[in-house]
Design a protein around this motif. Structure first.
Motif, short mmCIF file in Angstrom:
data_model
loop_
_atom_site.label_atom_id
_atom_site.label_comp_id
_atom_site.label_asym_id
_atom_site.label_seq_id
_atom_site.Cartn_x
_atom_site.Cartn_y
_atom_site.Cartn_z
N LEU A 16 0.84 -1.20 0.00
CA LEU A 16 0.00 0.00 0.00
C LEU A 16 0.87 1.24 0.00
O LEU A 16 1.92 1.28 0.64
N GLU A 17 0.42 2.26 -0.71
CA GLU A 17 1.13 3.55 -0.72
C GLU A 17 0.12 4.60 -0.27
O GLU A 17 -1.03 4.60 -0.67
N VAL A 38 -6.12 11.73 3.13
CA VAL A 38 -5.27 10.57 2.88
C VAL A 38 -5.81 9.82 1.67
O VAL A 38 -7.01 9.55 1.59
N GLU A 39 -4.92 9.50 0.75
CA GLU A 39 -5.29 8.70 -0.41
C GLU A 39 -4.45 7.43 -0.40
O GLU A 39 -3.23 7.49 -0.29
N LEU A 40 -5.13 6.29 -0.47
CA LEU A 40 -4.45 4.99 -0.49
C LEU A 40 -4.35 4.53 -1.93
O LEU A 40 -5.33 4.58 -2.68
N LEU A 41 -3.17 4.09 -2.34
CA LEU A 41 -2.93 3.59 -3.68
C LEU A 41 -2.51 2.13 -3.58
O LEU A 41 -1.61 1.79 -2.80
N PHE A 42 -3.15 1.27 -4.35
CA PHE A 42 -2.85 -0.16 -4.32
C PHE A 42 -2.79 -0.67 -5.75
O PHE A 42 -3.77 -0.59 -6.49
N ASN A 43 -1.63 -1.20 -6.16
CA ASN A 43 -1.47 -1.72 -7.51
C ASN A 43 -1.99 -3.15 -7.53
O ASN A 43 -1.37 -4.05 -6.97
N VAL A 44 -3.13 -3.34 -8.15
CA VAL A 44 -3.79 -4.65 -8.17
C VAL A 44 -2.94 -5.67 -8.93
O VAL A 44 -2.81 -6.82 -8.51
N ASP A 67 -7.19 3.27 -12.10
CA ASP A 67 -6.70 4.04 -13.24
C ASP A 67 -6.15 3.11 -14.33
O ASP A 67 -6.17 1.89 -14.20
N SER A 68 -5.64 3.69 -15.40
CA SER A 68 -5.16 2.91 -16.54
C SER A 68 -3.94 2.07 -16.21
O SER A 68 -3.66 1.10 -16.90
N GLY A 69 -3.22 2.41 -15.15
CA GLY A 69 -2.06 1.63 -14.73
C GLY A 69 -2.40 0.48 -13.80
O GLY A 69 -1.50 -0.23 -13.34
N GLY A 70 -3.68 0.29 -13.50
CA GLY A 70 -4.09 -0.80 -12.62
C GLY A 70 -3.97 -0.47 -11.15
O GLY A 70 -3.92 -1.36 -10.31
N VAL A 71 -3.95 0.82 -10.82
CA VAL A 71 -3.80 1.26 -9.42
C VAL A 71 -5.16 1.67 -8.87
O VAL A 71 -5.84 2.53 -9.44
N LEU A 72 -5.53 1.05 -7.76
CA LEU A 72 -6.78 1.36 -7.08
C LEU A 72 -6.58 2.58 -6.19
O LEU A 72 -5.61 2.64 -5.44
N HIS A 73 -7.49 3.56 -6.28
CA HIS A 73 -7.41 4.79 -5.49
C HIS A 73 -8.58 4.83 -4.51
O HIS A 73 -9.73 4.72 -4.91
N VAL A 74 -8.27 5.01 -3.23
CA VAL A 74 -9.29 5.17 -2.19
C VAL A 74 -8.86 6.35 -1.34
O VAL A 74 -7.71 6.41 -0.90
N ALA A 75 -9.76 7.30 -1.07
CA ALA A 75 -9.41 8.50 -0.32
C ALA A 75 -10.35 8.69 0.86
O ALA A 75 -11.48 8.22 0.87
N VAL A 89 -9.34 5.15 5.72
CA VAL A 89 -9.09 4.77 4.33
C VAL A 89 -8.70 3.29 4.25
O VAL A 89 -9.07 2.60 3.29
N VAL A 90 -8.02 2.77 5.25
CA VAL A 90 -7.68 1.35 5.27
C VAL A 90 -8.95 0.51 5.45
O VAL A 90 -9.13 -0.52 4.80
N GLU A 91 -9.86 0.97 6.31
CA GLU A 91 -11.15 0.28 6.49
C GLU A 91 -11.96 0.29 5.20
O GLU A 91 -12.55 -0.73 4.81
#
Length: 112
Positions: A16-17, A38-44, A67-75, A89-91
């Motif tokens: 997670l980033e 806080v924005e969580l980025l996760f590369n699926v 997004d187009s790179g396969g990264v999930l964004h949750v804020a 954001v983790v929840e």
């Protein structure tokens, strides 16, 4: 440490980033100085704990958040505390993955 999603999937925190930025909305003078959003980025695609089938389910069900790179964004920007927003954001992330990976019950046709 890892985030438990279901019986087969547990996401390690190092996958997670987190990105922090200024939050919009109420907060007085604090909102202009402190990065509480806080924005969580996760590369699926690069996740090591999910199978290819699970990755495909997540990519299909959450495509509006990926997004187009396969990264999930949750804020999250609900709280005035950066730490609390990180927890929220983790929840949210765990809940999203649980719903995306949930197996749909097969519908059996019944007599009219």
């Amino acid at each position: 440490m890892s985030i438990h999603i279901n019986a087969t999937v547990s996401i390690p925190e190092n996958e997670l980033e987190f990105q922090f930025s200024r939050s919009a909305g109420p907060g007085g003078q604090n909102v202009n100085k402190v990065s509480t959003r806080v924005e969580l980025l996760f590369n699926v695609g690069t996740s090591v704990d999910m199978s290819a089938e699970e990755k495909a389910h997540v990519l299909a069900k959450l495509r509006s958040r990926i997004d187009s790179g396969g990264v999930l964004h949750v804020a999250s920007q609900e709280s005035r505390s950066q730490w609390r927003n990180r927890e929220l954001v983790v929840e949210k992330f765990a809940k999203l993955l649980r719903t995306a990976l949930a197996v749909q019950k097969r519908r059996h046709a019944t007599k009219p």
